[in-house]
Design a protein around this motif. Structure first.
Motif, PDB file in Angstrom:
ATOM      1  N   ARG A  39     -58.888  -7.485  11.430  1.00  0.00           N
ATOM      2  CA  ARG A  39     -57.945  -7.477  12.542  1.00  0.00           C
ATOM      3  C   ARG A  39     -56.716  -6.662  12.198  1.00  0.00           C
ATOM      4  N   LEU A  40     -56.245  -6.791  10.961  1.00  0.00           N
ATOM      5  CA  LEU A  40     -55.065  -6.042  10.556  1.00  0.00           C
ATOM      6  C   LEU A  40     -55.350  -4.540  10.531  1.00  0.00           C
ATOM      7  N   VAL A  41     -56.552  -4.139  10.136  1.00  0.00           N
ATOM      8  CA  VAL A  41     -56.931  -2.726  10.188  1.00  0.00           C
ATOM      9  C   VAL A  41     -56.772  -2.199  11.612  1.00  0.00           C
ATOM     10  N   SER A  42     -57.266  -2.957  12.587  1.00  0.00           N
ATOM     11  CA  SER A  42     -57.211  -2.493  13.983  1.00  0.00           C
ATOM     12  C   SER A  42     -55.777  -2.402  14.486  1.00  0.00           C
ATOM     13  N   ILE A  43     -54.931  -3.354  14.100  1.00  0.00           N
ATOM     14  CA  ILE A  43     -53.538  -3.325  14.538  1.00  0.00           C
ATOM     15  C   ILE A  43     -52.800  -2.154  13.901  1.00  0.00           C
ATOM     16  N   LEU A  44     -53.040  -1.929  12.607  1.00  0.00           N
ATOM     17  CA  LEU A  44     -52.348  -0.842  11.921  1.00  0.00           C
ATOM     18  C   LEU A  44     -52.853   0.530  12.355  1.00  0.00           C
ATOM     19  N   LEU A  45     -54.065   0.583  12.889  1.00  0.00           N
ATOM     20  CA  LEU A  45     -54.521   1.841  13.482  1.00  0.00           C
ATOM     21  C   LEU A  45     -53.620   2.213  14.660  1.00  0.00           C
ATOM     22  N   ARG A  46     -53.253   1.215  15.457  1.00  0.00           N
ATOM     23  CA  ARG A  46     -52.366   1.486  16.588  1.00  0.00           C
ATOM     24  C   ARG A  46     -50.959   1.854  16.108  1.00  0.00           C
ATOM     25  N   VAL A  47     -50.478   1.168  15.067  1.00  0.00           N
ATOM     26  CA  VAL A  47     -49.191   1.551  14.491  1.00  0.00           C
ATOM     27  C   VAL A  47     -49.283   3.004  14.017  1.00  0.00           C
ATOM     28  N   GLY A  48     -50.402   3.333  13.366  1.00  0.00           N
ATOM     29  CA  GLY A  48     -50.612   4.697  12.898  1.00  0.00           C
ATOM     30  C   GLY A  48     -50.669   5.693  14.038  1.00  0.00           C
ATOM     31  N   GLN A  49     -51.269   5.292  15.153  1.00  0.00           N
ATOM     32  CA  GLN A  49     -51.342   6.179  16.316  1.00  0.00           C
ATOM     33  C   GLN A  49     -49.954   6.538  16.816  1.00  0.00           C
ATOM     34  N   ALA A  50     -49.069   5.545  16.841  1.00  0.00           N
ATOM     35  CA  ALA A  50     -47.688   5.791  17.275  1.00  0.00           C
ATOM     36  C   ALA A  50     -46.964   6.702  16.290  1.00  0.00           C
ATOM     37  N   ILE A  51     -47.169   6.474  14.992  1.00  0.00           N
ATOM     38  CA  ILE A  51     -46.542   7.321  13.970  1.00  0.00           C
ATOM     39  C   ILE A  51     -47.066   8.745  14.076  1.00  0.00           C
ATOM     40  N   LEU A 103     -51.941 -13.027  14.374  1.00  0.00           N
ATOM     41  CA  LEU A 103     -51.475 -12.914  12.993  1.00  0.00           C
ATOM     42  C   LEU A 103     -50.648 -14.140  12.616  1.00  0.00           C
ATOM     43  N   ASP A 104     -50.647 -14.471  11.318  1.00  0.00           N
ATOM     44  CA  ASP A 104     -49.778 -15.554  10.877  1.00  0.00           C
ATOM     45  C   ASP A 104     -48.328 -15.071  10.927  1.00  0.00           C
ATOM     46  N   PRO A 105     -47.362 -16.005  10.932  1.00  0.00           N
ATOM     47  CA  PRO A 105     -45.954 -15.619  11.106  1.00  0.00           C
ATOM     48  C   PRO A 105     -45.461 -14.556  10.140  1.00  0.00           C
ATOM     49  N   ALA A 106     -45.879 -14.634   8.865  1.00  0.00           N
ATOM     50  CA  ALA A 106     -45.420 -13.654   7.872  1.00  0.00           C
ATOM     51  C   ALA A 106     -45.914 -12.255   8.211  1.00  0.00           C
ATOM     52  N   LYS A 107     -47.187 -12.159   8.599  1.00  0.00           N
ATOM     53  CA  LYS A 107     -47.751 -10.841   8.932  1.00  0.00           C
ATOM     54  C   LYS A 107     -47.189 -10.317  10.255  1.00  0.00           C
ATOM     55  N   ARG A 108     -46.885 -11.207  11.188  1.00  0.00           N
ATOM     56  CA  ARG A 108     -46.256 -10.771  12.434  1.00  0.00           C
ATOM     57  C   ARG A 108     -44.934 -10.061  12.126  1.00  0.00           C
ATOM     58  N   LYS A 109     -44.154 -10.693  11.275  1.00  0.00           N
ATOM     59  CA  LYS A 109     -42.865 -10.114  10.920  1.00  0.00           C
ATOM     60  C   LYS A 109     -43.040  -8.787  10.204  1.00  0.00           C
ATOM     61  N   SER A 110     -44.045  -8.701   9.324  1.00  0.00           N
ATOM     62  CA  SER A 110     -44.285  -7.466   8.569  1.00  0.00           C
ATOM     63  C   SER A 110     -44.739  -6.340   9.486  1.00  0.00           C
ATOM     64  N   VAL A 111     -45.655  -6.638  10.411  1.00  0.00           N
ATOM     65  CA  VAL A 111     -46.139  -5.617  11.338  1.00  0.00           C
ATOM     66  C   VAL A 111     -45.001  -5.128  12.227  1.00  0.00           C
ATOM     67  N   THR A 112     -44.189  -6.051  12.721  1.00  0.00           N
ATOM     68  CA  THR A 112     -43.060  -5.679  13.565  1.00  0.00           C
ATOM     69  C   THR A 112     -42.107  -4.740  12.832  1.00  0.00           C
ATOM     70  N   ALA A 113     -41.910  -5.015  11.542  1.00  0.00           N
ATOM     71  CA  ALA A 113     -41.009  -4.177  10.746  1.00  0.00           C
ATOM     72  C   ALA A 113     -41.561  -2.780  10.533  1.00  0.00           C
ATOM     73  N   LEU A 114     -42.899  -2.620  10.607  1.00  0.00           N
ATOM     74  CA  LEU A 114     -43.534  -1.323  10.371  1.00  0.00           C
ATOM     75  C   LEU A 114     -43.636  -0.465  11.624  1.00  0.00           C
ATOM     76  N   LEU A 115     -43.306  -1.031  12.779  1.00  0.00           N
ATOM     77  CA  LEU A 115     -43.402  -0.245  14.011  1.00  0.00           C
ATOM     78  C   LEU A 115     -42.467   0.961  13.930  1.00  0.00           C
TER      79      LEU A 115
END
Length: 364
Positions: A281-293, A314-326
């Protein structure tokens, strides 16, 4: 290129209204089935001319009605405003941009670039190869009109070649092979370059959140030379000739960009086959982050991000981490259930709307 407002008439379950959306972040909060995803779908349609949930435009009409319209106003980089209107009448869809009919959806490209995060993105990690090809093609099509034309031409030629194989019209194959090779070699080059660019940051994004290093995306084109590098036009023609008997027997084209494979590998081995559900699941989400980058790097422009319930997975810790990487965005739209801690993500620039039975109310 932020969205300023959207007006709805007979669209899905959304109440006929005009909603002011001029905020850096916009959160839509509501129980399932109240219309949150419908609003994100309308923004996506305004950007690309079609829904990400259905190919049947008739499904977008509110129950009991026959027509619908969605009108979106957005602001350009120079401060001017533009609008896109989508009408569905008498079983046909019409799109206007600034009052002029859009004859080709590529006329909308790069006007209001949206990156969509949704549950179905998991298919990019675990689905069929076609889904991963679709993702890379979508990344390229967000800004490259030349790539859109290449892809359309390739599919048209491929269809004609397959018809010739089915009808045993073999005298046309030499002509189709040349056309297929000319378009296909350019598609392969662009896909290769896009994946190379992705690999400059994708593995680092994954490592920052999980601690798992050396994750990369591997591109395995169907047409390649004997030393495993990209084939040129003459080598492609040779490959097509070698495979022609097999194509005749199977009555379809068994090689080409429509057969390319894209894999996620770590230390030379397939990663997805051994990864946990959460890691996939994290791979798929980070693909979208990568698409934006990727889009921002290539164009220098900030995209509009549409996040449809993906943080919930995502668990709370990973939610915060993904948000920070946007990456820096022009505007961010998110959907949340009422019980989710959306307040912890809220900023001074955030507007929150509550949805109930299609009614959209701004929360003060």
């Amino acid at each position: 290129m932020p969205v300023l407002s959207i007006s709805f008439v007979n669209y899905r379950n959304i109440e006929d209204s005009t909603v002011n959306l001029l905020s850096k972040e916009v959160y839509f909060v509501g129980e399932n089935g109240q219309g949150k995803s419908n609003v994100l779908e309308s923004i996506y349609m305004s950007a690309y001319g079609n829904s990400f949930r259905t190919r049947n435009d008739g499904e977008l009409v509110k129950k009991g009605f026959e027509n619908f319209s969605v009108k979106t106003m957005y602001r350009m980089e120079d401060g001017s405003t533009e609008n896109v209107s989508i009408y569905y009448e008498n079983g046909k869809k019409k799109i206007d941009r600034n009052g002029k009919t859009v004859k080709d959806r590529k006329e909308l490209i790069n006007k209001m670039p949206c990156v969509l995060f949704c549950h179905d993105d998991l298919e990019f990690a675990v689905g069929e190869p076609e889904r991963r090809r679709f993702f890379i093609d979508q990344c390229l099509s967000m800004y490259d009109l030349r790539y859109i034309d290449l892809s359309r031409n390739y599919r048209k030629i491929l269809k004609s070649r397959n018809i010739a194989l089915k009808e045993k019209n073999y005298e046309m194959l030499d002509i189709y092979d040349i056309q297929l090779a000319e378009n296909g070699v350019e598609i392969i080059k662009k896909r290769r370059d896009a994946i190379f660019q992705f690999n400059q940051f994708f593995g680092n994004l994954y490592e920052k959140i999980t601690g798992i290093d050396n994750l990369s995306i591997k591109y395995d084109p169907s047409w390649k030379s004997e030393n495993n590098i990209l084939a040129d036009k003459n080598e492609i023609l040779s490959i097509l000739e070698q495979k022609r008997e097999m194509d005749k027997n199977l009555m379809t084209t068994m090689s080409g960009p429509h057969r390319d494979k894209i894999k996620f590998v770590r230390n030379g081995s397939d990663f997805i086959s051994t990864a946990s559900t959460g890691q996939r699941r994290l791979v798929s989400i980070l693909l979208r982050v990568g698409q934006a980058i990727y889009y921002s790097q290539l164009t220098g422009k900030k995209p509009v991000l549409l996040m449809d319930d993906v943080l919930l997975e995502l668990d709370p810790a990973k939610r915060k981490s993904v948000t920070a990487l946007l990456p820096d965005y022009d505007q961010l739209f998110c959907t949340f259930l009422p019980g989710e801690p959306y307040e912890m993500y809220r900023q001074i620039t955030t507007s929150v709307f509550f949805l109930e039975k299609g009614s959209i109310k701004k929360m003060e």
